[in-house]
Motif scaffolding. Structure first.
Motif, mmCIF file in Angstrom:
data_model
loop_
_atom_site.group_PDB
_atom_site.id
_atom_site.type_symbol
_atom_site.label_atom_id
_atom_site.label_comp_id
_atom_site.label_asym_id
_atom_site.label_seq_id
_atom_site.Cartn_x
_atom_site.Cartn_y
_atom_site.Cartn_z
ATOM 1 N N GLY A 136 -2.354 8.113 -8.215
ATOM 2 C CA GLY A 136 -1.111 7.533 -7.745
ATOM 3 C C GLY A 136 -1.093 6.020 -7.778
ATOM 4 N N PRO A 137 -0.017 5.445 -7.270
ATOM 5 C CA PRO A 137 0.164 3.985 -7.280
ATOM 6 C C PRO A 137 -0.624 3.313 -6.161
ATOM 7 C CG PRO A 137 2.043 5.033 -6.238
ATOM 8 C CD PRO A 137 1.152 6.151 -6.723
ATOM 9 N N LEU A 138 -0.693 1.999 -6.253
ATOM 10 C CA LEU A 138 -1.346 1.172 -5.247
ATOM 11 C C LEU A 138 -0.350 0.140 -4.742
ATOM 12 C CD1 LEU A 138 -4.725 0.479 -7.103
ATOM 13 C CD2 LEU A 138 -4.257 2.256 -5.396
ATOM 14 N N TYR A 139 -0.458 -0.191 -3.458
ATOM 15 C CA TYR A 139 0.420 -1.174 -2.834
ATOM 16 C C TYR A 139 -0.416 -2.149 -2.016
ATOM 17 C CZ TYR A 139 4.026 2.397 -3.698
ATOM 18 O OH TYR A 139 4.864 3.334 -4.271
ATOM 19 N N ALA A 140 0.029 -3.395 -1.983
ATOM 20 C CA ALA A 140 -0.590 -4.387 -1.108
ATOM 21 C C ALA A 140 0.325 -4.655 0.071
ATOM 22 C CB ALA A 140 -0.860 -5.683 -1.864
ATOM 23 N N GLU A 141 -0.204 -4.488 1.275
ATOM 24 C CA GLU A 141 0.491 -4.951 2.471
ATOM 25 C C GLU A 141 0.020 -6.373 2.737
ATOM 26 O OE1 GLU A 141 0.616 -2.777 6.500
ATOM 27 O OE2 GLU A 141 -0.644 -4.540 6.772
ATOM 28 N N ILE A 142 0.946 -7.296 2.866
ATOM 29 C CA ILE A 142 0.612 -8.718 3.003
ATOM 30 C C ILE A 142 1.274 -9.261 4.262
ATOM 31 C CG2 ILE A 142 0.685 -10.998 1.914
ATOM 32 C CD1 ILE A 142 1.081 -9.516 -0.773
ATOM 33 N N CYS A 143 0.474 -9.878 5.115
ATOM 34 C CA CYS A 143 1.004 -10.505 6.325
ATOM 35 C C CYS A 143 0.393 -11.893 6.462
ATOM 36 C CB CYS A 143 0.696 -9.657 7.552
ATOM 37 S SG CYS A 143 1.326 -10.385 9.096
ATOM 38 N N PRO A 144 1.120 -12.955 6.083
ATOM 39 C CA PRO A 144 0.606 -14.312 6.280
ATOM 40 C C PRO A 144 0.496 -14.605 7.772
ATOM 41 C CG PRO A 144 2.439 -14.278 4.705
ATOM 42 C CD PRO A 144 2.421 -12.959 5.412
ATOM 43 N N ARG A 145 -0.696 -14.965 8.237
ATOM 44 C CA ARG A 145 -0.917 -15.168 9.661
ATOM 45 C C ARG A 145 -0.819 -16.632 10.078
ATOM 46 N NH1 ARG A 145 -3.747 -11.038 12.032
ATOM 47 N NH2 ARG A 145 -3.052 -12.025 13.951
ATOM 48 N N SER A 146 -1.309 -17.536 9.246
ATOM 49 C CA SER A 146 -1.325 -18.961 9.613
ATOM 50 C C SER A 146 -0.398 -19.820 8.771
ATOM 51 C CB SER A 146 -2.752 -19.522 9.504
ATOM 52 O OG SER A 146 -3.585 -18.996 10.506
ATOM 53 N N PHE A 147 -0.232 -19.477 7.486
ATOM 54 C CA PHE A 147 0.560 -20.302 6.580
ATOM 55 C C PHE A 147 1.512 -19.427 5.776
ATOM 56 C CE2 PHE A 147 -3.900 -21.974 6.503
ATOM 57 C CZ PHE A 147 -3.708 -23.035 7.366
ATOM 58 N N SER A 148 2.757 -19.906 5.586
ATOM 59 C CA SER A 148 3.648 -19.263 4.627
ATOM 60 C C SER A 148 3.147 -19.586 3.219
ATOM 61 C CB SER A 148 5.081 -19.781 4.801
ATOM 62 O OG SER A 148 5.591 -19.430 6.075
ATOM 63 N N VAL A 149 3.298 -18.619 2.302
ATOM 64 C CA VAL A 149 2.743 -18.799 0.960
ATOM 65 C C VAL A 149 3.788 -18.480 -0.102
ATOM 66 C CG1 VAL A 149 0.363 -18.346 1.670
ATOM 67 C CG2 VAL A 149 1.819 -16.449 0.931
ATOM 68 N N LEU A 150 3.645 -19.149 -1.253
ATOM 69 C CA LEU A 150 4.509 -18.907 -2.407
ATOM 70 C C LEU A 150 3.733 -18.040 -3.389
ATOM 71 C CD1 LEU A 150 7.281 -19.781 -3.713
ATOM 72 C CD2 LEU A 150 5.937 -21.438 -5.016
ATOM 73 N N VAL A 151 4.284 -16.875 -3.741
ATOM 74 C CA VAL A 151 3.591 -15.944 -4.627
ATOM 75 C C VAL A 151 4.426 -15.669 -5.874
ATOM 76 C CG1 VAL A 151 2.375 -14.853 -2.716
ATOM 77 C CG2 VAL A 151 4.545 -13.889 -3.498
ATOM 78 N N ARG A 152 3.740 -15.235 -6.921
ATOM 79 C CA ARG A 152 4.368 -14.879 -8.191
ATOM 80 C C ARG A 152 3.779 -13.560 -8.675
ATOM 81 N NH1 ARG A 152 3.274 -20.306 -8.254
ATOM 82 N NH2 ARG A 152 5.083 -21.672 -8.499
ATOM 83 N N PRO A 153 4.477 -12.854 -9.562
ATOM 84 C CA PRO A 153 3.899 -11.612 -10.092
ATOM 85 C C PRO A 153 2.608 -11.908 -10.844
ATOM 86 C CG PRO A 153 5.855 -12.269 -11.349
ATOM 87 C CD PRO A 153 5.809 -13.147 -10.144
#
Length: 360
Positions: A136-153
C-alpha cells in the motif's frame, strides 16, 4: 535471506523487484547505506488531529473525518505552520514480502528543526512501524513544533529501514562487539542498548546547547547554511554542569560520549526510562553503518540530542544518562558508509544545529 538490516545493494534489489515502488522513480541519492529517503508528494492535507488508520481502515477513508483543507505543493513551496498537523502522501509505496518488516524515522536535519515527522500506513496501528506483507501507500504526518517551514514536492524529511528477522543485538552480544571494537570513548554503559549521557561541561567555554526561540520566521528547507543562528536560537550556557529545562521548550544539546557504529552494524536511538525525567530525547533516530567509524581523531562522533521538556521544569545534570543506542546487525555490509563514501553533514560532529543555519 540473511537476518539483519538490509544494506544498499539489497534495497536496490527490492526496488528492481517492485517491492519498493515510486512515482517518479527512486533516485540514487535517496539510497543510503541502510535506508531509503522518502519524498513528499504534491498535496498536503491540513488535519485537525493526528491519527492512525486503524485495523481494517485506509488512510484515505480516515482523511474524510479529519481533513480541514488541502494545499497543492509546487516548486514555489507551501508553508506548514508551527503547531498545525499535516498529512502528505509520499511518492513511495511498498509491497513487502513475507519476512521483511520496515521502520521509519525522521532524518537528522528534520529532528534538529523540531519538525515532528512520522510515517503512517493503511490499517496502521502504530507510527513508523510497517509489518511484513504490507502492500500500500505511505504517508508522512508532519507537525512543525518550533518553526514554520516551507516545503516542496520531493523533499526528504524521513527515511525508511528494512529488516529481515530479528536483528537487534542482546546486551551480551553488544558487550562482545564493544570488546572487538570500542563503541564509545570511555566506559560502556550497556543496559538494553548502549547508554549515553549529556555533556554540560564542555572542554572549552560554557556553551552547552541552544534553545529554540518562540517567535521566528519561516525556514525554507532548501536553503543550506543560510539562516543566522541568533534569529532562531538562544544560546544555553552554564558553568556548573546543570541547566533547567523549561516545559514546552526545545533544546539542542550534545552527548558526552563519542560513539561508533561499525560498518557491519546499524543503530537506532531509543528513549531512556521515562522515570529519569520529564523530558524526551528521541526525534531523529537512525545511525548508519560507519557513523563515527574512522572519524577525525579515531574516537567516534558525538550524538546530537533533540530534547523537549514536558510538564514540569527539570534540572538536567552533566553526565546524566538520557538515552540509549540499540545496535542491529546488518544482513551484509553496505557498499557505501556514512561519512566515508557519501556526503555526510554530521560525521565527526560536536554540538551542531541543522544544516540550514550558518556556521557558528
Amino acid at each position: 535471506m540473511t537476518i539483519g538490516v538490509l544494506s544498499d545493494s539489497l534495497l536496490r534489489a527490492m526496488i528492481e523487484r517492485g517491492e519498493i515502488a515510486a512515482d517518479p522513480a527512486i533516485t540514487p541519492a535517496q539510497i543510503q547505506p541502510a535506508s531509503i529517503d522518502l519524498r513528499l508528494g504534491r498535496i498536503a492535507y491540513r488535519v485537525r488531529a493526528s491519527f492512525l488508520a486503524g485495523k481494517g481502515k485506509r488512510v484515505s477513508e480516515r482523511l474524510r473525518e479529519f481533513e480541514m483543507h488541502r494545499m497543492v505543493l509546487n516548486e514555489d513551496g507551501a508553508v506548514l505552520e508551527k503547531g498545525c498537523v499535516y498529512l502528505v502522501p509520499l511518492m513511495e509505496s511498498l509491497a513487502l514480502p513475507d519476512g521483511i518488516t520496515a521502520v521509519a524515522n525522521a532524518k537528522s536535519s528534520t529532528g534538529r528543526l523540531d519538525l515532528l515527522t512520522r510515517l503512517i500506513t493503511d490499517e496502521g496501528v502504530e507510527f513508523d512501524r510497517i509489518p511484513e506483507g504490507y502492500h500500500g501507500p505511505l504517508y508522512a504526518e508532519i507537525c512543525p513544533r518550533s518553526f514554520s517551514v516551507l516545503v516542496r514536492p520531493g523533499m526528504r524529511l524521513n527515511q525508511i529501514r528494512f529488516r529481515a528477522g530479528q536483528a537487534t543485538l542482546t546486551d551480551a552480544e553488544l558487550k562482545i562487539l564493544h570488546q572487538q571494537e570500542p563503541l564509545v570513548d570511555g566506559p560502556a554503559v550497556i543496559d538494553h542498548g548502549l547508554g549515553f549521557s549529556v555533556d554540560l561541561r564542555p572542554s572549552e567555554g560554557d556553551l552547552v546547547g541552544y534553545r529554540a526561540k518562540p517567535h521566528t520566521g519561516v525556514i525554507d528547507l532548501d536553503r543550506i547554511g543560510y539562516y543566522p543562528v541568533g534569529e532562531f536560537w538562544e544560546e544555553v550556557r552554564t558553568r556548573d554542569g546543570r541547566i533547567i529545562l523549561d516545559p514546552g521548550a526545545f533544546y539542542i544539546l550534545v552527548s558526552r560520549e563519542a560513539v561508533t557504529i561499525p560498518p557491519d552494524h546499524a543503530a537506532e536511538m531509543a528513549p531512556y526510562l521515562a522515570m529519569v525525567g520529564e523530558f524526551r530525547v528521541h526525534y531523529a533516530g537512525f545511525f548508519d553503518p560507519g557513523f563515527g567509524h574512522g572519524a577525525s581523531g579515531g574516537s567516534g562522533s558525538r550524538g546530537v540530542l533533540e530534547v523537549r521538556c514536558h510538564e514540569a521544569p527539570f534540572a538536567l545534570e552533566h553526565g546524566q544518562v538520557v538515552g540509549r543506542l540499540v545496535y542491529e546487525r546488518m544482513a551484509q555490509e553496505p557498499g557505501q558508509l556514512y561519512g566515508k563514501d557519501i556526503a555526510s553533514n554530521y560525521q565527526g560532529q560536536g554540538l551542531k544545529l541543522a544544516k540550514h543555519f550558518q556556521s557558528v
